[in-house]
Design an enzyme around this catalytic site. Structure first.
Site, PDB file in Angstrom:
ATOM      1  N   CYS A  92     -15.959 -10.249 -43.283  1.00  0.00           N
ATOM      2  CA  CYS A  92     -17.047  -9.967 -42.332  1.00  0.00           C
ATOM      3  C   CYS A  92     -18.463 -10.129 -42.866  1.00  0.00           C
ATOM      4  O   CYS A  92     -19.291 -10.732 -42.193  1.00  0.00           O
ATOM      5  CB  CYS A  92     -16.884  -8.559 -41.783  1.00  0.00           C
ATOM      6  SG  CYS A  92     -15.578  -8.469 -40.556  1.00  0.00           S
TER       7      CYS A  92
ATOM      8  N   PRO B  44     -14.604 -17.638 -37.200  1.00  0.00           N
ATOM      9  CA  PRO B  44     -15.135 -17.968 -38.534  1.00  0.00           C
ATOM     10  C   PRO B  44     -16.493 -18.655 -38.469  1.00  0.00           C
ATOM     11  O   PRO B  44     -16.961 -19.014 -37.380  1.00  0.00           O
ATOM     12  CB  PRO B  44     -14.071 -18.943 -39.075  1.00  0.00           C
ATOM     13  CG  PRO B  44     -13.428 -19.537 -37.877  1.00  0.00           C
ATOM     14  CD  PRO B  44     -13.489 -18.501 -36.799  1.00  0.00           C
TER      15      PRO B  44
ATOM     16  N   TYR C 214      -5.837  -8.754 -39.089  1.00  0.00           N
ATOM     17  CA  TYR C 214      -6.190  -7.527 -39.803  1.00  0.00           C
ATOM     18  C   TYR C 214      -6.802  -6.494 -38.857  1.00  0.00           C
ATOM     19  O   TYR C 214      -6.719  -5.302 -39.096  1.00  0.00           O
ATOM     20  CB  TYR C 214      -7.183  -7.844 -40.922  1.00  0.00           C
ATOM     21  CG  TYR C 214      -6.536  -8.491 -42.124  1.00  0.00           C
ATOM     22  CD1 TYR C 214      -6.061  -7.714 -43.167  1.00  0.00           C
ATOM     23  CD2 TYR C 214      -6.371  -9.874 -42.200  1.00  0.00           C
ATOM     24  CE1 TYR C 214      -5.450  -8.287 -44.270  1.00  0.00           C
ATOM     25  CE2 TYR C 214      -5.768 -10.458 -43.295  1.00  0.00           C
ATOM     26  CZ  TYR C 214      -5.309  -9.660 -44.332  1.00  0.00           C
ATOM     27  OH  TYR C 214      -4.695 -10.232 -45.417  1.00  0.00           O
ATOM     28  N   VAL C 215      -7.451  -6.980 -37.814  1.00  0.00           N
ATOM     29  CA  VAL C 215      -8.092  -6.065 -36.874  1.00  0.00           C
ATOM     30  C   VAL C 215      -7.161  -5.732 -35.712  1.00  0.00           C
ATOM     31  O   VAL C 215      -6.890  -4.560 -35.430  1.00  0.00           O
ATOM     32  CB  VAL C 215      -9.413  -6.683 -36.344  1.00  0.00           C
ATOM     33  CG1 VAL C 215      -9.990  -5.848 -35.212  1.00  0.00           C
ATOM     34  CG2 VAL C 215     -10.405  -6.803 -37.477  1.00  0.00           C
TER      35      VAL C 215
ATOM     36  N   ALA D 242     -24.772  -3.495 -38.358  1.00  0.00           N
ATOM     37  CA  ALA D 242     -24.086  -2.527 -39.229  1.00  0.00           C
ATOM     38  C   ALA D 242     -23.614  -3.239 -40.495  1.00  0.00           C
ATOM     39  O   ALA D 242     -23.843  -2.756 -41.615  1.00  0.00           O
ATOM     40  CB  ALA D 242     -22.900  -1.897 -38.499  1.00  0.00           C
TER      41      ALA D 242
ATOM     42  N   ARG E 112      -9.977 -12.795 -48.552  1.00  0.00           N
ATOM     43  CA  ARG E 112     -11.011 -13.611 -47.913  1.00  0.00           C
ATOM     44  C   ARG E 112     -12.389 -13.310 -48.519  1.00  0.00           C
ATOM     45  O   ARG E 112     -12.797 -12.172 -48.602  1.00  0.00           O
ATOM     46  CB  ARG E 112     -11.006 -13.379 -46.397  1.00  0.00           C
ATOM     47  CG  ARG E 112      -9.777 -13.990 -45.726  1.00  0.00           C
ATOM     48  CD  ARG E 112      -9.738 -13.724 -44.239  1.00  0.00           C
ATOM     49  NE  ARG E 112      -9.500 -12.324 -43.957  1.00  0.00           N
ATOM     50  CZ  ARG E 112      -9.439 -11.815 -42.716  1.00  0.00           C
ATOM     51  NH1 ARG E 112      -9.635 -12.589 -41.678  1.00  0.00           N
ATOM     52  NH2 ARG E 112      -9.202 -10.542 -42.535  1.00  0.00           N
TER      53      ARG E 112
END
Ligand code: UDX
Ligand code: UDX
Length: 457
Positions: free
Chosen positions: A272, A89, A11-12, A219, A342
């Site tokens: 995340c 993970p 995804y990144v 963040a 997720r």
């Protein structure tokens, strides 16, 4: 021209490298992955992830200066700059299980880079990592007897799924951390030069390695904390007839607080937030900062409570039993505009409803395949129905679990007519017109608002 490589086409890695390739036509960008199916999908018209705007960006650069490949070793050898975007993970075994990051893929990748390198390289940490991971990376890479020097740079991603392309094209900031040595500064500059192709220079922030690594965790912890804070207050609203939307609006107008990320919900999900906070908690404990660890852990506990509370509200409202009742879940993705499930709160709600022996029907425009895989054996007890009208037919209740705008545009009059009465709506995202639903005849339960029921006593 530089040869840029990204290890990890997830995804990144996929969206990030596509935007870099599009904006830097002078560089050659290759994305590799151990998963051959994923790479084949990146090479096809059916990209492996749903992300608005991604198709266009990939189409614009693929085959010109953007390539997807499974040939990891050869591409490492040819690369000048390597972004590492493999998954990290939460560890499920041994020391730090359930909290610490599992760095095995990360370390394996570092060793693979070393093995296949014949020239010096810049290695960029894109994956989220515990602070001071770069030191381990440097030690592994620079332990070689080939006389090669590697510079490790941290460049965390801040893109949110669903808006990944927009976030990459027009970021609030790009963070790049590196060593304060001349070679470290040169490496930072090389990465700055890439982003400066399309990001205004004042939005590119450079720091030392550790500030950059830690800022990513912080963040996400602050963002998640805002959601847990507003959700905590939503629960108080439900007891006091205050309305969370009004409270969020009122406090968000204070420029010190700001209006964003104050949407009360069934809970936050995504790959995340939970992982990164657990990671932060583990780090604090590692440094014997137990009170700090407990403070941040509460953000996760609040989120778990929010999911559990949603289910218990459903059971209580539906006369303390939902066994055998058909319940339609509108949305299974962890947020709108993504196929990603997720850590989706919808999955947690689904599992709890199955435990209560409800007949669960899931409808979602893009995320049903991922949900089926995540639910494993439990998926056999679930009905997957692409049409929300069919999903709701003969159901006792609808639960809105993802804020897909299309769910707000349905004909709820028709839906109500097809449901078992009394019909319930549990809006876990506060996206529906509750007053209108109530007028139609639904019993409506939202987050942080008084329930609207049609029961006379
Ligand atoms: C990942 C990390 O999980 C996250 O911590 C970080 O912030 C960004 O990168 P994501 O891209 O969402 O996030 O993960 P995922 O979609 O799982 O992609 C990782 C890819 O790396 C997978 O396609 C996997 O096959 C690949 N991979 C993993 C490798 O190519 N080599 C490995 O050794 C391990
Ligand atoms: C997050 C960060 O925003 C991003 O910067 C980082 O790089 C990766 O993690 P992401 O997980 O893709 O991105 O989605 P985000 O938009 O942050 O939403 C996370 C969860 O919080 C979703 O489940 C969302 O529905 C929920 N949320 C968000 C709320 O419940 N209320 C809000 O006000 C905002």
């Amino acid at each position: 021209m530089a040869n840029i490589l990204c290890i990890g086409a997830g995804y990144v890695g996929g969206p990030t490298m596509s935007v870099i390739a599009k904006n830097c036509p002078q560089h050659r960008v290759v994305v590799v992955d151990i998963n051959a199916d994923r790479i084949a999908a990146w090479q096809s018209d059916q990209l492996p992830i749903y992300e608005p705007g991604l198709d266009e960006v990939v189409r614009c650069a693929r085959g010109k200066n953007l390539f997807f490949s499974t040939e990891i070793d050869r591409n490492i050898a040819e690369a000048d700059i390597i972004f590492v975007s493999v998954n990290t993970p939460t560890k499920t075994f041994g020391q730090g299980a359930g909290r610490a990051a599992d760095l095995q893929f990360w370390e394996k990748t570092a060793r693979q880079i070393l093995e296949n390198s014949t020239s010096p390289k810049i290695v960029v940490e894109k994956s989220t990592l515990p602070v001071r991971t770069a030191q381990a990376m440097e030690r592994i890479l620079n332990s070689n007897d080939k006389g090669l020097h590697f510079d490790v740079v941290s460049n965390p991603e801040f893109l949110a799924e669903g808006t990944a392309i927009r976030d990459m094209e027009n970021p609030d900031r790009v963070l790049i951390g590196g060593r304060e040595t001349p070679s470290g500064q040169k490496a930072i500059q090389a990465i700055v030069d890439i982003y400066a192709q399309w990001v205004p220079r004042e939005r590119i922030v450079t720091t030392n390695l550790w500030s950059s690594e830690l800022s990513k965790l912080v963040a996400n912890a602050f963002l998640a904390q805002r959601i847990s804070s507003i959700n905590a207050i939503a629960n108080l609203c439900e007891k006091t007839e205050a309305d969370i939307a009004e409270v969020a609006h009122a406090i968000g107008m204070d420029s010190r607080i700001g209006p964003r990320f104050l949407r009360a919900s069934v809970g936050f999900g995504g790959s995340c937030f939970k992982k990164d906070i657990l990671n932060l908690v583990y780090l604090c404990e590692h440094y014997s900062l137990y009170e700090v660890a407990a403070y941040w852990e509460q953000v996760i506990k609040m989120n778990e409570y929010q999911e559990a509370r949603f289910v218990s509200k459903m059971v209580t409202a539906m006369f303390n039993t939902i066994a055998g009742k058909r319940i339609a879940l509108f949305g299974i993705a962890f947020k709108a505009n993504t196929s990603d499930t997720r850590e989706s709160p919808a999955l947690a709600v689904c599992r709890s409803l199955l435990e209560e022996q409800a007949k669960v029907v899931i409808t979602d425009p893009y995320a049903m395949d991922n949900a089926r895989a995540d639910l494993g054996a439990a998926a056999e007890q679930v009905i997957f129905e692409p049409d929300p009208y069919v999903a709701a037919k003969d159901a006792h209740a609808i639960a809105i679990l993802t804020e897909w705008p299309r769910f707000a545009e349905l004909d709820y009059q028709a839906i109500h007519e097809s449901m078992v009465k009394p019909a319930f709506v549990f809006d876990g995202r506060n996206i529906l017109d509750h007053k209108e639903l109530h007028t139609i005849g639904f019993n409506v339960y939202a987050i942080g608002k008084p329930p609207r029921t049609n029961f006379v006593n």
